[in-house]
Design a protein around this motif. Structure first.
Motif, mmCIF file in Angstrom:
data_model
loop_
_atom_site.group_PDB
_atom_site.id
_atom_site.type_symbol
_atom_site.label_atom_id
_atom_site.label_comp_id
_atom_site.label_asym_id
_atom_site.label_seq_id
_atom_site.Cartn_x
_atom_site.Cartn_y
_atom_site.Cartn_z
ATOM 1 N N ASN A 1 0.833 -1.202 0.000
ATOM 2 C CA ASN A 1 0.000 0.000 0.000
ATOM 3 C C ASN A 1 0.877 1.266 0.000
ATOM 4 N N PRO A 2 0.830 2.094 -1.085
ATOM 5 C CA PRO A 2 1.709 3.273 -1.197
ATOM 6 C C PRO A 2 1.505 4.258 -0.044
ATOM 7 N N LYS A 3 0.254 4.385 0.461
ATOM 8 C CA LYS A 3 -0.005 5.312 1.571
ATOM 9 C C LYS A 3 0.737 4.896 2.830
ATOM 10 N N ARG A 4 0.855 3.597 3.020
ATOM 11 C CA ARG A 4 1.602 3.092 4.168
ATOM 12 C C ARG A 4 3.087 3.401 4.018
ATOM 13 N N GLN A 5 3.584 3.293 2.754
ATOM 14 C CA GLN A 5 5.005 3.573 2.496
ATOM 15 C C GLN A 5 5.333 5.032 2.770
ATOM 16 N N GLU A 6 4.384 5.925 2.366
ATOM 17 C CA GLU A 6 4.635 7.371 2.497
ATOM 18 C C GLU A 6 4.903 7.813 3.931
ATOM 19 N N THR A 7 4.385 7.084 4.908
ATOM 20 C CA THR A 7 4.576 7.490 6.305
ATOM 21 C C THR A 7 6.048 7.419 6.727
ATOM 22 N N GLY A 8 6.818 6.569 6.055
ATOM 23 C CA GLY A 8 8.220 6.400 6.440
ATOM 24 C C GLY A 8 8.401 5.677 7.768
ATOM 25 N N LEU A 9 7.304 5.104 8.295
ATOM 26 C CA LEU A 9 7.355 4.415 9.587
ATOM 27 C C LEU A 9 7.335 2.896 9.404
ATOM 28 N N GLN B 1 -4.375 3.704 15.620
ATOM 29 C CA GLN B 1 -3.414 4.781 15.898
ATOM 30 C C GLN B 1 -2.212 4.758 14.969
ATOM 31 N N TYR B 2 -2.165 3.813 14.056
ATOM 32 C CA TYR B 2 -0.942 3.616 13.296
ATOM 33 C C TYR B 2 -1.264 3.358 11.831
ATOM 34 N N ALA B 3 -0.573 4.053 10.934
ATOM 35 C CA ALA B 3 -0.874 3.906 9.511
ATOM 36 C C ALA B 3 0.362 3.542 8.692
ATOM 37 N N GLY B 4 1.443 3.126 9.385
ATOM 38 C CA GLY B 4 2.670 2.800 8.672
ATOM 39 C C GLY B 4 2.769 1.313 8.341
ATOM 40 N N ARG B 5 3.993 0.878 8.067
ATOM 41 C CA ARG B 5 4.218 -0.527 7.739
ATOM 42 C C ARG B 5 4.765 -1.280 8.954
ATOM 43 N N TYR B 6 5.024 -2.571 8.761
ATOM 44 C CA TYR B 6 5.468 -3.428 9.868
ATOM 45 C C TYR B 6 6.707 -4.216 9.475
ATOM 46 N N PHE B 7 7.362 -4.741 10.502
ATOM 47 C CA PHE B 7 8.354 -5.791 10.270
ATOM 48 C C PHE B 7 8.165 -6.830 11.379
ATOM 49 N N VAL B 8 7.986 -8.086 10.974
ATOM 50 C CA VAL B 8 7.668 -9.140 11.944
ATOM 51 C C VAL B 8 8.893 -10.020 12.182
ATOM 52 N N LEU B 9 9.354 -10.056 13.415
ATOM 53 C CA LEU B 9 10.569 -10.817 13.747
ATOM 54 C C LEU B 9 10.300 -12.324 13.804
ATOM 55 N N MET B 10 9.059 -12.725 14.015
ATOM 56 C CA MET B 10 8.721 -14.136 14.231
ATOM 57 C C MET B 10 9.539 -14.702 15.407
ATOM 58 N N GLY B 11 9.624 -13.908 16.456
ATOM 59 C CA GLY B 11 10.356 -14.346 17.646
ATOM 60 C C GLY B 11 11.129 -13.180 18.237
ATOM 61 N N ILE C 1 13.486 5.393 5.204
ATOM 62 C CA ILE C 1 12.755 5.138 6.447
ATOM 63 C C ILE C 1 13.059 6.248 7.445
ATOM 64 N N GLN C 2 11.984 6.843 8.021
ATOM 65 C CA GLN C 2 12.157 7.923 8.986
ATOM 66 C C GLN C 2 12.406 7.377 10.379
ATOM 67 N N GLU C 3 11.632 6.375 10.726
ATOM 68 C CA GLU C 3 11.638 5.938 12.128
ATOM 69 C C GLU C 3 11.195 4.489 12.234
ATOM 70 N N LEU C 4 11.893 3.736 13.060
ATOM 71 C CA LEU C 4 11.461 2.381 13.412
ATOM 72 C C LEU C 4 10.805 2.449 14.788
ATOM 73 N N ILE C 5 9.550 2.023 14.885
ATOM 74 C CA ILE C 5 8.885 1.955 16.189
ATOM 75 C C ILE C 5 9.081 0.539 16.724
ATOM 76 N N LEU C 6 9.808 0.425 17.818
ATOM 77 C CA LEU C 6 10.135 -0.905 18.332
ATOM 78 C C LEU C 6 9.029 -1.360 19.281
ATOM 79 N N ALA C 7 8.192 -2.302 18.795
ATOM 80 C CA ALA C 7 7.029 -2.758 19.557
ATOM 81 C C ALA C 7 7.167 -4.230 19.939
ATOM 82 N N THR C 8 8.397 -4.625 20.257
ATOM 83 C CA THR C 8 8.593 -5.984 20.768
ATOM 84 C C THR C 8 7.943 -6.086 22.153
ATOM 85 N N ASN C 9 7.712 -7.308 22.613
ATOM 86 C CA ASN C 9 7.062 -7.503 23.915
ATOM 87 C C ASN C 9 7.898 -6.902 25.041
#
Ligand SMILES: [Zn+2]
Ligand SMILES: [Zn+2]
Lengths: 202, 202
Positions: free
Chosen positions: A74-82, A100-110, A137-145
């Protein structure tokens, strides 16, 4: 004495589902046979297709049957830079549900776990590092447990960000310590995203 | 936003299982995809075969993929001259687990319920009556649930027995009233079989 070998096999197989013991397996098998054979057949088909065809998104590693998932695509998700980094695909659903969030994700699977031999490459950090090098990429939001392993993993990724001069933040600890992200209520998780703190590098 | 349509379908389908809501369905789907795809495929196969091939025993009406189930087909079971009448196939498992009973069964697949339009033929009493006429049966043990409907059904079958001059007994009410037979502990159920009372006909 068994009256049906197929029924025994069904009860055994149902126990591969988490939280299903012998009693629940029996109730499930009888329920389907007595009241919902069509539902049972539909479940068989859905299981078979899902187990065979679902792989991982080549960009974010979440579960998908396509090469790139709908969120990454989704290009709109890419534009956020998040990019929000989470431990499991279930965490994506939890974050999406906050609205609350409209950016993309990265899944560590662990998460990193040196004692179990789980290092950076095992949780896809080689893939993530390439994205840090090549994408705007502007910012990585670290949402690990918010567990010991999750915190250590977040710290490790923050250092990768520093190397590549990409901003990094950690979701606020409104999330109770020692808990699992996917079990947190939406309001708490919303607050933790809004109140995220810039990381101080060591 | 969904990342996988097949995953959504799997979560939806899992909800046909009793006691499985949206949260459990999600946990089950992720568990299988992340940790046990072989188990998921085996479950798909077991479900598909069971839903398609399992029918009812032509003698006792329990679930089986054969014409006559292994219990009905066992000559030692026939020699006892006993038939235990239960409401559901799960009740057979419960009685078998007590080790107190070595006869055969008859499964009603329900109970009489005139208000819901469920009459004698709907719970196989035409089949049972033919057996009372043609087989050397000593005694029918009426092990329907100790509910209003179960008691009424037992009374109705007791009258059939009287017509055909076959003995009838009711399991003792060690089983708590208003409960479900399959949920009773083995000791209580053992006592209720040993202490069964001869029925007085009206
Ligand atoms: Zn993706
Ligand atoms: Zn049978």
């Amino acid at each position: 004495m068994r009256t049906s070998q197929l029924l025994e096999q069904l009860m055994d197989s149902l126990r591969c589902l988490p939280g299903v013991g012998p009693k629940s397996a029996q109730r499930m098998a009888y329920h389907l046979l007595q009241r919902n054979r069509q539902g049972g057949l539909a479940l068989a088909q859905a299981l078979s297709t899902a187990m065979t065809d679902i792989g991982h998104c080549s960009q974010c590693r979440t579960f998908t049957e396509q090469d790139v998932c709908a969120i990454c695509d989704n290009p709109k998700r890419q534009e956020t830079g998040l990019i929000c980094v989470v431990e499991s695909p279930a965490d994506i659903s939890a974050v999406e549900a906050t609205g609350q969030y409209a950016g993309r994700y990265f899944v560590l699977m662990g998460h990193l776990s040196p004692l179990d031999g789980i290092g950076p490459a095992d949780i896809g950090l080689d893939v993530l590092e390439k994205r840090l090098q090549h994408e705007p990429i502007q910012e990585l939001i670290l949402a690990t447990n918010p567990t010991v392993e999750g915190e250590a993993t977040a710290q490790y990724i923050a250092e990768l960000c520093q190397e590549h001069q990409v901003g990094a933040s950690r979701i606020a600890h409104g999330v109770p310590m020692g808990g699992e992200l996917e079990l947190v209520d939406g309001t708490t998780l919303s607050h933790s995203i809004i109140g995220r703190q810039q990381l101080k590098y060591r």
